[in-house]
Design a protein around this motif. Structure first.
Motif, PDB file in Angstrom:
ATOM      1  N   LEU A 198      46.975  23.505 -98.250  1.00 29.36           N
ATOM      2  CA  LEU A 198      47.289  24.647 -97.388  1.00 29.36           C
ATOM      3  C   LEU A 198      46.505  25.882 -97.806  1.00 29.36           C
ATOM      4  CD1 LEU A 198      51.167  24.273 -96.982  1.00 29.36           C
ATOM      5  CD2 LEU A 198      49.446  24.012 -95.192  1.00 29.36           C
ATOM      6  N   ALA A 199      46.413  26.101 -99.125  1.00 27.86           N
ATOM      7  CA  ALA A 199      45.664  27.257 -99.623  1.00 27.86           C
ATOM      8  C   ALA A 199      44.199  27.182 -99.216  1.00 27.86           C
ATOM      9  CB  ALA A 199      45.792  27.337-101.141  1.00 27.86           C
ATOM     10  N   ASN A 200      43.661  25.980 -99.142  1.00 25.32           N
ATOM     11  CA  ASN A 200      42.265  25.821 -98.713  1.00 25.32           C
ATOM     12  C   ASN A 200      42.117  25.994 -97.211  1.00 25.32           C
ATOM     13  OD1 ASN A 200      40.329  24.877-101.007  1.00 25.32           O
ATOM     14  ND2 ASN A 200      42.242  23.813-101.415  1.00 25.32           N
ATOM     15  N   LEU A 201      43.135  25.596 -96.466  1.00 24.54           N
ATOM     16  CA  LEU A 201      43.034  25.696 -95.016  1.00 24.54           C
ATOM     17  C   LEU A 201      43.017  27.146 -94.548  1.00 24.54           C
ATOM     18  CD1 LEU A 201      45.371  22.822 -93.741  1.00 24.54           C
ATOM     19  CD2 LEU A 201      42.883  22.951 -93.600  1.00 24.54           C
ATOM     20  N   TYR A 202      43.839  28.011 -95.167  1.00 26.38           N
ATOM     21  CA  TYR A 202      43.920  29.366 -94.619  1.00 26.38           C
ATOM     22  C   TYR A 202      42.725  30.234 -94.977  1.00 26.38           C
ATOM     23  CZ  TYR A 202      45.601  32.152 -98.677  1.00 26.38           C
ATOM     24  OH  TYR A 202      45.720  32.833 -99.869  1.00 26.38           O
TER      25      TYR A 202
ATOM     26  N   VAL B  35      35.555  20.282 -94.910  1.00 23.75           N
ATOM     27  CA  VAL B  35      35.509  21.638 -95.460  1.00 23.75           C
ATOM     28  C   VAL B  35      34.117  22.234 -95.288  1.00 23.75           C
ATOM     29  CG1 VAL B  35      35.678  23.008 -97.579  1.00 23.75           C
ATOM     30  CG2 VAL B  35      37.378  21.234 -97.111  1.00 23.75           C
ATOM     31  N   CYS B  36      33.094  21.446 -95.591  1.00 22.35           N
ATOM     32  CA  CYS B  36      31.714  21.913 -95.449  1.00 22.35           C
ATOM     33  C   CYS B  36      31.375  22.197 -93.989  1.00 22.35           C
ATOM     34  CB  CYS B  36      30.755  20.872 -96.028  1.00 22.35           C
ATOM     35  SG  CYS B  36      29.038  21.396 -96.089  1.00 22.35           S
ATOM     36  N   LEU B  37      31.822  21.326 -93.088  1.00 23.65           N
ATOM     37  CA  LEU B  37      31.542  21.531 -91.670  1.00 23.65           C
ATOM     38  C   LEU B  37      32.250  22.777 -91.140  1.00 23.65           C
ATOM     39  CD1 LEU B  37      31.771  17.858 -90.337  1.00 23.65           C
ATOM     40  CD2 LEU B  37      29.712  19.241 -90.656  1.00 23.65           C
ATOM     41  N   MET B  38      33.495  22.994 -91.550  1.00 22.42           N
ATOM     42  CA  MET B  38      34.225  24.176 -91.095  1.00 22.42           C
ATOM     43  C   MET B  38      33.601  25.450 -91.644  1.00 22.42           C
ATOM     44  SD  MET B  38      38.278  23.123 -91.011  1.00 22.42           S
ATOM     45  CE  MET B  38      38.334  22.351 -92.634  1.00 22.42           C
ATOM     46  N   TYR B  39      33.164  25.405 -92.902  1.00 23.06           N
ATOM     47  CA  TYR B  39      32.519  26.576 -93.495  1.00 23.06           C
ATOM     48  C   TYR B  39      31.210  26.894 -92.788  1.00 23.06           C
ATOM     49  CZ  TYR B  39      30.276  29.533 -97.025  1.00 23.06           C
ATOM     50  OH  TYR B  39      29.625  30.557 -97.676  1.00 23.06           O
ATOM     51  N   THR B  40      30.430  25.866 -92.490  1.00 22.95           N
ATOM     52  CA  THR B  40      29.174  26.073 -91.767  1.00 22.95           C
ATOM     53  C   THR B  40      29.435  26.662 -90.385  1.00 22.95           C
ATOM     54  OG1 THR B  40      28.183  24.186 -92.934  1.00 22.95           O
ATOM     55  CG2 THR B  40      27.082  24.943 -90.936  1.00 22.95           C
ATOM     56  N   SER B  41      30.471  26.156 -89.711  1.00 23.93           N
ATOM     57  CA  SER B  41      30.830  26.692 -88.392  1.00 23.93           C
ATOM     58  C   SER B  41      31.270  28.145 -88.492  1.00 23.93           C
ATOM     59  CB  SER B  41      31.946  25.847 -87.773  1.00 23.93           C
ATOM     60  OG  SER B  41      31.539  24.504 -87.595  1.00 23.93           O
TER      61      SER B  41
END
Length: 309
Positions: free
Chosen positions: A278-282, A33-39
């Motif tokens: 799922l709610a976190n992914l979208y 989650v942190c890596l995707m947010y940073t990206s």
């Protein structure tokens, strides 16, 4: 007296429990989650800086792309920092008004982003089906009006949801099995009938993002009909190529959003940890992938980003 009683029935704060049943894995879950947010932050920021700095990119298509990048930044930033705080057990409390503000912000940005995707579909329709009038139709003032209309519609659709949650009594229930505040998750803590909340959420979803998705489908059907009816395509290869990028972004935005939206309201047999995941992914995956899709598939952006870096 009624207003006083309702106000007194609101909890001072909610406790966000994260993903139920996966508490021992919260730290591991927080890493992607942190890596995707940073990206997402890096990709959308680079995209915005590139378009703002390059005057050759100050065209309607790229201005709409700027709007999309801003929506992606806001959508992930309103949720992911709090999600990480919950997963790291650093900040699991959120005030009642703060929870409503977060809920409003998430859906406000979501509806606005849906409107931006519709505007981008209209942009592609004009560029391909009526290219000679493109600059005359999509002037700078029209683009600004589209942005203002998107924000106004989002506000009008989502503002009543705040009052629908404020009217409910919660009877001291303040433990929420989620990583951030969303409409039905908060409403389910109430000790009263929430049918109005459920049906308002369904109506708001279908009258905003639902109609947008239908309108986008119609615009692309008209584009295909226009191309098939000609001996050779009128649109340039560049305009056709950007349609592929736009369709990828549309699929990434609407597919997980609608699936999460529907199963969260009607999929009572689906495990709760699946719904919350799922709610976190979208709110993190589309913001991460959108700048990558446009950066890779759109040559002017790719070239200017390479020059900027």
């Amino acid at each position: 007296m009624l207003a006083t009683n309702l106000s007194g029935s609101h909890p001072a704060f909610f406790i966000l429990m994260g993903i139920p049943g996966m508490e021992k894995s919260h730290t591991w879950i927080s890493i992607p989650v942190c890596l995707m947010y940073t990206s997402a932050l890096l990709g959308n920021t680079v995209l915005l800086v590139t378009i703002v700095r390059e005057r050759s990119l100050h065209q309607p298509m790229y201005i709409f792309l700027c709007m999309l990048a801003v929506c992606d930044l806001l959508l992930s930033t309103t949720t992911v920092p709090k999600t990480l705080g919950v997963l790291w057990s650093v900040s699991t409390h959120i005030s009642f008004n703060g929870c409503l503000a977060q809920m409003f912000s998430v859906y406000f940005v979501f509806v606005a982003e849906s409107a931006v995707l519709l505007a981008m579909a209209f942009d592609r329709y004009i560029a391909i089906c009526d290219p000679l009038r493109y600059t005359a139709i999509l002037t700078r003032s029209v683009v600004v009006k589209v942005g203002v209309a998107a924000l106004t519609r989002s506000f009008c659709i989502m503002f009543p949801a705040v009052f629908l949650l404020k009217r409910l009594p919660y009877c001291g229930h303040n433990v929420m099995p989620h990583t951030y505040c969303e409409h039905i998750g908060v409403a389910r803590l109430a000790c009263a009938d929430i049918s109005i909340n459920v049906w308002y959420g369904v109506a708001a979803g279908f009258l905003s993002a639902g109609l947008d998705a239908v309108s986008i489908a119609v615009s692309y059907a008209l584009i295909l009909r226009s191309l098939w009816g000609l001996p050779s395509p009128r649109a340039s290869p560049k305009a056709l190529h950007t349609c592929g990028s736009h369709l990828c972004v549309i699929a990434m935005f609407y597919t997980p959003a609608f699936f999460s939206f529907l199963v969260h309201r009607f999929g009572h047999h689906i495990p709760r940890h699946v719904l919350i995941s799922l709610a976190n992914l979208y709110v993190v995956v589309p913001p991460m992938l959108n700048p990558i899709v446009y950066g890779v598939r759109t040559r002017p952006i790719r070239e200017h980003v390479a020059h900027l870096l």
